[in-house]
Design a protein around this motif. Sequence first.
Motif, short mmCIF file in Angstrom:
data_model
loop_
_atom_site.label_atom_id
_atom_site.label_comp_id
_atom_site.label_asym_id
_atom_site.label_seq_id
_atom_site.Cartn_x
_atom_site.Cartn_y
_atom_site.Cartn_z
N LEU A 1 0.82 -1.21 0.00
CA LEU A 1 0.00 0.00 0.00
C LEU A 1 0.86 1.26 0.00
CD1 LEU A 1 -2.72 -1.12 2.57
CD2 LEU A 1 -2.98 -0.94 0.08
N ALA A 2 1.96 1.22 0.73
CA ALA A 2 2.85 2.38 0.76
C ALA A 2 3.48 2.62 -0.61
CB ALA A 2 3.94 2.15 1.81
N TRP A 3 3.81 1.55 -1.29
CA TRP A 3 4.37 1.67 -2.65
C TRP A 3 3.36 2.36 -3.57
CZ3 TRP A 3 2.40 -1.25 -6.90
CH2 TRP A 3 3.12 -1.10 -8.09
N MET A 4 2.11 1.96 -3.47
CA MET A 4 1.07 2.59 -4.30
C MET A 4 0.92 4.07 -3.95
SD MET A 4 -1.96 -0.23 -4.65
CE MET A 4 -2.80 0.85 -5.79
N ALA A 5 0.88 4.37 -2.66
CA ALA A 5 0.69 5.75 -2.23
C ALA A 5 1.84 6.64 -2.68
CB ALA A 5 0.54 5.81 -0.71
N ARG A 6 3.05 6.15 -2.60
CA ARG A 6 4.22 6.95 -2.96
C ARG A 6 4.27 7.21 -4.46
NH1 ARG A 6 9.05 3.90 0.10
NH2 ARG A 6 10.31 5.67 -0.67
N LEU A 7 3.69 6.30 -5.24
CA LEU A 7 3.66 6.50 -6.69
C LEU A 7 2.47 7.33 -7.15
CD1 LEU A 7 4.70 2.97 -8.04
CD2 LEU A 7 6.10 5.04 -7.94
N GLY A 8 1.63 7.74 -6.20
CA GLY A 8 0.45 8.50 -6.57
C GLY A 8 -0.67 7.65 -7.13
N LEU A 9 -0.61 6.33 -6.88
CA LEU A 9 -1.63 5.43 -7.40
C LEU A 9 -2.69 5.08 -6.34
CD1 LEU A 9 0.68 2.92 -9.30
CD2 LEU A 9 -0.58 4.86 -10.25
N GLY A 10 -2.55 5.62 -5.17
CA GLY A 10 -3.41 5.23 -4.06
C GLY A 10 -4.67 6.05 -3.95
N GLY A 11 -5.40 6.18 -5.01
CA GLY A 11 -6.67 6.90 -4.97
C GLY A 11 -7.82 5.96 -4.69
N PRO A 12 -9.05 6.48 -4.73
CA PRO A 12 -10.22 5.63 -4.49
C PRO A 12 -10.38 4.58 -5.58
CG PRO A 12 -10.88 7.83 -5.21
CD PRO A 12 -9.42 7.90 -4.94
N VAL A 13 -10.73 3.39 -5.18
CA VAL A 13 -10.98 2.28 -6.10
C VAL A 13 -12.48 2.04 -6.17
CG1 VAL A 13 -10.62 -0.17 -6.55
CG2 VAL A 13 -8.75 1.22 -5.60
N ALA A 14 -13.03 2.12 -7.38
CA ALA A 14 -14.46 1.92 -7.59
C ALA A 14 -15.29 2.82 -6.67
CB ALA A 14 -14.83 0.46 -7.40
N GLY A 15 -14.85 4.04 -6.51
CA GLY A 15 -15.54 5.00 -5.65
C GLY A 15 -14.96 5.09 -4.26
N GLY A 16 -14.35 4.02 -3.78
CA GLY A 16 -13.65 4.03 -2.50
C GLY A 16 -14.53 4.04 -1.27
N PHE B 1 -8.92 5.93 3.83
CA PHE B 1 -7.77 5.16 4.27
C PHE B 1 -6.54 5.51 3.44
CE2 PHE B 1 -5.06 1.41 4.02
CZ PHE B 1 -4.98 0.98 5.33
N MET B 2 -6.69 5.52 2.11
CA MET B 2 -5.55 5.81 1.25
C MET B 2 -5.18 7.29 1.27
SD MET B 2 -4.37 2.98 0.25
CE MET B 2 -3.14 3.65 -0.87
N ARG B 3 -6.17 8.17 1.43
CA ARG B 3 -5.86 9.59 1.53
C ARG B 3 -4.99 9.86 2.76
NH1 ARG B 3 -10.67 11.59 2.40
NH2 ARG B 3 -11.20 11.89 0.19
N THR B 4 -5.33 9.22 3.87
CA THR B 4 -4.55 9.37 5.09
C THR B 4 -3.13 8.85 4.89
OG1 THR B 4 -6.53 9.17 6.46
CG2 THR B 4 -4.42 8.72 7.52
N LEU B 5 -3.00 7.73 4.21
CA LEU B 5 -1.67 7.17 3.96
C LEU B 5 -0.86 8.08 3.04
CD1 LEU B 5 0.39 4.94 4.32
CD2 LEU B 5 -0.79 3.62 2.54
N ARG B 6 -1.49 8.65 2.02
CA ARG B 6 -0.79 9.57 1.14
C ARG B 6 -0.30 10.80 1.90
NH1 ARG B 6 -5.32 8.93 -2.08
NH2 ARG B 6 -5.80 11.16 -1.93
N HIS B 7 -1.13 11.31 2.78
CA HIS B 7 -0.73 12.47 3.57
C HIS B 7 0.47 12.13 4.45
CE1 HIS B 7 -4.91 14.61 3.28
NE2 HIS B 7 -4.23 14.64 2.16
N ALA B 8 0.48 10.93 5.00
CA ALA B 8 1.61 10.52 5.84
C ALA B 8 2.91 10.48 5.06
CB ALA B 8 1.33 9.15 6.47
N TRP B 9 2.81 10.13 3.78
CA TRP B 9 3.99 10.09 2.92
C TRP B 9 4.29 11.46 2.30
CZ3 TRP B 9 7.68 6.75 2.89
CH2 TRP B 9 7.43 5.42 3.23
N GLY B 10 3.33 12.37 2.35
CA GLY B 10 3.51 13.65 1.69
C GLY B 10 3.27 13.60 0.20
N THR B 11 2.46 12.64 -0.22
CA THR B 11 2.13 12.51 -1.64
C THR B 11 0.86 13.30 -1.94
OG1 THR B 11 3.06 10.27 -1.64
CG2 THR B 11 1.67 10.87 -3.49
N PRO B 12 0.89 14.26 -2.84
CA PRO B 12 -0.26 15.17 -3.01
C PRO B 12 -1.43 14.57 -3.77
CG PRO B 12 1.49 15.76 -4.54
CD PRO B 12 2.05 14.69 -3.64
N ILE B 13 -1.19 13.56 -4.61
CA ILE B 13 -2.27 13.06 -5.45
C ILE B 13 -2.40 11.54 -5.31
CG2 ILE B 13 -2.05 14.91 -7.15
CD1 ILE B 13 -0.60 12.86 -8.95
#
Length: 315
Positions: free
Chosen positions: A183-198, A240-252
Motif C-alpha cells: 500500500l505504501a508503494w502505491m501511495a508513494r507512486l500517486g496510485l493510491g486513490g479511491p478504487v471503484a468510488g472508495g 484510508f488511502m488519503r490518510t496514507l498519502r498524507h503521511a507520505w507527503g504525496t499530493p495526489i
Amino acid sequence: MKIVIPGGSGQVGAVVERAFTAAGHSVVVLSRNPRRPNEARWDGRTLGAWAGEIDGCDVVLNLAGRSVSCRYTPANLQEMMDSRVLSARVVGEAIARAERPPRVWLQASTATIYQHTFGAPNDEDGVIGGGESGVPAYWAYSVEIAKNWEREQAEANTPHTRKVALRSAMVMSPDRGGVFDYLAWMARLGLGGPVAGGHQYVSWIHAHDFVAALDHLTTHPDLTGPINLAAPNPLPQRDFMRTLRHAWGTPIGLPATRTMAALGAFALRSDTELLLKSRRVIPGRLPDTGFRFTYPHWDDAARDLVRRVRAGRES
C-alpha cells in the motif's frame, strides 16, 4: 513461555516471532523449509517429529495457510481451503496426543468471514457473510474457507487446551513484503486513490497492537472462541488511502475504476476481492476485557508506520 508457531515463516509470523523473542520467550517455528536452529520441519498435513515441540509448550499460534494474495482460480481457492483446514486439523491432533498439552491454542482466522457491508460494523456477534446479493458469487468461497477453518479448531478434541479463533484484519507492519509495504508503494507512486468510488470499508490493525492482543489472549483464560483482531475505527478505502498519502507527503492519488482494478490485480497476480469487499469489522471482546489499543486510529498508525519505514527500523 514456550510458543510454537506453525506456519510462522511468513511476514506476520516474523513480526510475532521477533516480538515474543525480544520479550524473553522461547519461540519455535514449524516450517516446510527450516533453515534456522529454532525451526522444525513439518508439511502442514501429517503428524511427525514436530509434534514433540507442541508437547509441553505453553502456547500454539497456528498461522499456517496459503497466501490470499493470488488469483482466485479454482485450484488456488482449493489450496487456500486445504492448507488452512488440514493444518488446523493436524495441529489439533498433535495437541490431543500431547502428554502435556499447551494451555492455549491461538488459531488464525480472518475478518473476511463477516458480510460485505457499508452499514453497521461487525463485532464478534456480527453477520457472517456468504449470502450477500450484488457481489461476485466466488466471494462466498472465502467465507466458507474461514468457517471450515474455525470449525476444524472448534471440533478438535483438546479438552485441556483453551481455543481462540483470531478473526484478524490486515496486519500493518513496516516490514518488507507485507500489505503495508504494498500500500505504501502505491501511495508513494500517486496510485493510491479511491478504487471503484472508495466507499468500501478497510479494517486493519497495527502490528504493535496485533502482538499485544496475542499477549492479552494468552493471559485471559475467560477468552475463548472467535476474537476480532481489528482496530476499532475502520474507514472507507478512499479515506484510508488519503490518510496514507498524507503521511507520505504525496499530493495526489489517481482513482481506479473496477475495470482498472481488475487489470491491476491481474498484473499483480492478485484478486479484486481484496480491494472491493467492504470489511467493516470492529473488536468487541478485546476492549470488554480491558485491552487498550495503542493505535486505534489510522492517522496515528499510518504516521508511525511511515516513520519506521523512513528510519529503516522494524516494528
